[in-house]
Scaffold this active site. Structure first.
Site, short mmCIF file in Angstrom:
data_model
loop_
_atom_site.label_atom_id
_atom_site.label_comp_id
_atom_site.label_asym_id
_atom_site.label_seq_id
_atom_site.Cartn_x
_atom_site.Cartn_y
_atom_site.Cartn_z
N ARG A 159 0.78 -1.13 0.06
CA ARG A 159 0.05 0.09 -0.04
C ARG A 159 0.81 1.34 0.02
O ARG A 159 0.75 2.06 -0.59
CB ARG A 159 -0.94 0.06 1.21
CG ARG A 159 -2.26 0.54 0.97
CD ARG A 159 -3.04 0.18 2.30
NE ARG A 159 -3.81 -1.15 2.26
CZ ARG A 159 -4.82 -1.14 1.40
NH1 ARG A 159 -5.38 0.14 1.08
NH2 ARG A 159 -5.56 -2.45 1.15
N VAL A 196 7.92 -12.26 2.46
CA VAL A 196 9.19 -12.53 1.89
C VAL A 196 10.62 -12.19 2.40
O VAL A 196 11.62 -12.38 1.86
CB VAL A 196 9.05 -12.43 0.31
CG1 VAL A 196 8.07 -13.13 -0.48
CG2 VAL A 196 9.02 -10.95 -0.06
N HIS A 222 4.76 -17.29 0.25
CA HIS A 222 5.13 -16.55 -0.92
C HIS A 222 6.83 -16.62 -0.93
O HIS A 222 7.43 -15.75 -2.02
CB HIS A 222 4.88 -15.02 -0.92
CG HIS A 222 3.31 -14.93 -0.91
ND1 HIS A 222 2.53 -13.74 -0.39
CD2 HIS A 222 2.39 -15.88 -1.26
CE1 HIS A 222 1.35 -13.75 -0.56
NE2 HIS A 222 0.99 -15.31 -1.08
N CYS A 251 16.79 -24.28 -14.82
CA CYS A 251 17.07 -25.38 -14.32
C CYS A 251 16.93 -25.57 -12.62
O CYS A 251 17.22 -26.50 -11.91
CB CYS A 251 18.47 -25.73 -14.58
SG CYS A 251 19.71 -24.80 -13.59
P1 NAD Z 1 -0.65 -5.36 2.71
O1 NAD Z 1 0.34 -4.47 1.95
O2 NAD Z 1 -1.70 -5.73 1.46
O3 NAD Z 1 -1.17 -4.99 3.75
C1 NAD Z 1 -0.50 -4.63 4.99
C2 NAD Z 1 -1.46 -4.37 5.98
O4 NAD Z 1 -0.76 -4.11 7.28
C3 NAD Z 1 -2.32 -2.89 5.55
O5 NAD Z 1 -3.64 -3.05 5.67
C4 NAD Z 1 -1.75 -1.76 6.83
O6 NAD Z 1 -2.89 -1.14 7.18
C5 NAD Z 1 -1.50 -2.83 7.66
N1 NAD Z 1 -0.47 -2.13 8.47
C6 NAD Z 1 0.88 -1.46 7.93
N2 NAD Z 1 1.72 -1.10 9.04
C7 NAD Z 1 1.06 -1.78 10.16
C8 NAD Z 1 1.66 -1.97 11.51
N3 NAD Z 1 2.63 -1.42 11.98
N4 NAD Z 1 0.92 -2.54 12.39
C9 NAD Z 1 -0.55 -3.12 12.05
N5 NAD Z 1 -0.69 -3.15 10.64
C10 NAD Z 1 0.03 -2.46 9.83
O7 NAD Z 1 0.20 -6.83 3.08
P2 NAD Z 1 -0.32 -8.25 2.84
O8 NAD Z 1 -1.57 -8.37 3.52
O9 NAD Z 1 0.85 -9.19 3.49
O10 NAD Z 1 -0.39 -8.71 1.27
C11 NAD Z 1 0.69 -8.12 0.30
C12 NAD Z 1 1.65 -8.92 -0.34
O11 NAD Z 1 2.90 -8.22 -0.46
C13 NAD Z 1 2.17 -10.25 0.01
O12 NAD Z 1 1.85 -11.10 -1.13
C14 NAD Z 1 3.44 -10.22 0.48
O13 NAD Z 1 4.37 -11.31 0.02
C15 NAD Z 1 4.13 -8.83 -0.23
N6 NAD Z 1 4.89 -8.10 0.46
C16 NAD Z 1 5.54 -8.54 1.38
C17 NAD Z 1 6.55 -7.63 2.11
C18 NAD Z 1 7.59 -8.16 3.09
O14 NAD Z 1 7.99 -9.32 2.85
N7 NAD Z 1 8.05 -7.42 4.28
C19 NAD Z 1 6.53 -6.14 1.91
C20 NAD Z 1 5.66 -5.75 0.90
C21 NAD Z 1 4.68 -6.74 0.12
ZN ZN Z 2 20.37 -22.93 -14.80
#
Ligand code: NAD
Ligand code: ZN
Length: 249
Positions: free
Chosen positions: A36, A103, A119, A130
Site C-alpha cells: 500500500r 518474503v 510466498h 534449471c
Molecule cells: P498489504 O500491504 O496488502 O497489507 C498490509 C496491511 O498492514 C495494511 O492493511 C496496513 O494497514 C497494515 N499495516 C501496516 N503497518 C502496520 C503496522 N505497523 N501494524 C499493523 N498493521 C499495519 O500486505 P499483505 O496482506 O501481506 O499482502 C501483500 C503482499 O505483499 C503479500 O503477497 C506479500 O508477500 C507482499 N509483501 C511482502 C513484504 C515483506 O515481505 N515485508 C512487503 C511488501 C509486500
Molecule cells: Zn540454470
C-alpha cells in the site's frame, strides 16, 4: 484497547495451538514498506505488476531493478521486537506455527523455526530454467544475472503473480489452520488469495479469530476480536501481560 489486550492475553495463555498469520504490516516497523505505502514510490507502477512472470519475461530490466531495490533494502533492515517476541513465544510453547505472506525472512532471522513462507523468500534466488538456487546477492551483481550452469535467467526465490504457491508450505499452513484453537492475523490487508483463505479455514474449524491491523479488513465481520493497532506495540503489550500472569502462577 487495554481491555481487549487483557482478554486476548487470557486467550493466548489458554490456547494450545496458537497460529500467527503475518503480512507486510508485520515488517513496516522494521522499515520495509507494505504494498500500500510503496505504491507510487516505484516509478508510478503498481509493484504487483512488476512482481509477475509477465514482467520477468517482457519487462525484464524493470523487473530486476524492482527486485534489486527490494534485496538491497532488506540488507539494511532487521527484524524488530515483535518478530523476536513471536520467536520467544515459540520457545515457550505459546506459539505453535507462523504462516507468513512476507518474503523478508524476518521470522526465521528472529529465531522462529515453525514458519510456512507462503510466498517464498527474497533470501535466495534461483535459475528460471534449471531451478538451481543461489544466495540473493547473485541477483544484484549484474544487470541481467544468469545461471552459472545453464545461462538461464535468474529470478528471486519468491512466488510471482501468476505462479503457484509452494505445495509444502500450503499443506502445512492448511493443516495448522484447521487444527488451531486461536488464529491471530497480524498486519495483513487480507486482500491476497489464496493466503487469505487460512483465517477462514481456522474460523470454520472452531478457532477464535483475531485480526490486528491498522486498517479494517473484509474479514473483520467474522473475527472474534479486531484490534486496530500497531504490530510492535500490540505484541509488546501482550508479551508484558502474559509474562506478568505466567510468573504470578
Ligand atoms: P498489504 O500491504 O496488502 O497489507 C498490509 C496491511 O498492514 C495494511 O492493511 C496496513 O494497514 C497494515 N499495516 C501496516 N503497518 C502496520 C503496522 N505497523 N501494524 C499493523 N498493521 C499495519 O500486505 P499483505 O496482506 O501481506 O499482502 C501483500 C503482499 O505483499 C503479500 O503477497 C506479500 O508477500 C507482499 N509483501 C511482502 C513484504 C515483506 O515481505 N515485508 C512487503 C511488501 C509486500
Ligand atoms: Zn540454470
Amino acid at each position: 484497547m487495554e481491555k481487549k489486550l487483557s482478554l486476548l492475553s487470557d486467550w493466548i495463555i489458554e490456547s494450545s495451538s496458537l497460529v500467527i498469520f503475518s503480512g507486510a504490516g508485520m515488517s513496516t516497523e522494521s522499515g520495509l514498506p507494505d504494498f500500500r505505502s510503496s505504491k507510487g514510490l516505484w516509478k508510478n507502477t503498481d509493484p504487483r505488476k512488476l512482481a509477475s512472470v509477465e514482467a520477468l519475461n517482457n519487462n525484464t530490466k524493470n523487473f530486476y531493478d524492482f527486485y534489486k531495490m527490494r534485496i538491497n533494502a532488506l540488507n539494511e533492515v532487521k527484524p524488530h521486537e515483535g518478530h523476536f517476541i513471536l520467536a520467544e513465544w515459540e520457545n515457550k510453547n505459546i506459539v505453535k506455527h507462523i504462516i507468513t505472506q512476507n518474503v523478508d525472512g524476518f521470522h526465521k532471522r528472529a529465531g522462529s523455526k515453525f514458519v510456512s513462507e507462503l510466498h517464498g523468500s527474497l533470501g535466495i534466488c534461483r535459475c528460471n530454467e534449471c531451478a538451481v538456487e543461489y544466495p540473493s546477492d547473485k541477483l544484484i551483481e549484474k544487470d541481467f544475472p544468469t545461471c552459472e550452469k545453464c545461462s538461464g535467467k535468474l529470478r528471486p526465490g519468491v512466488v510471482l503473480f501468476g505462479e503457484m504457491l509452494p505445495a509444502d508450505a500450503l499443506e502445512k499452513a492448511d493443516f495448522e489452520s484447521a487444527n488451531s484453537d486461536l488464529f491471530i492475523v497480524i498486519g495483513s490487508s487480507l486482500e491476497v488469495s489464496p493466503a487469505n483463505y487460512f483465517p477462514v479455514q481456522a474460523k470454520k474449524s472452531g478457532a477464535k479469530l483475531v485480526i490486528v491491523n491498522l486498517e479494517s479488513t473484509h474479514l473483520d465481520h467474522i473475527a472474534d476480536m479486531v484490534i486496530p493497532g500497531k504490530t510492535k506495540e500490540v505484541l509488546k503489550e501482550l508479551d508484558n501481560q502474559i509474562s506478568l500472569r505466567t510468573t504470578k502462577e
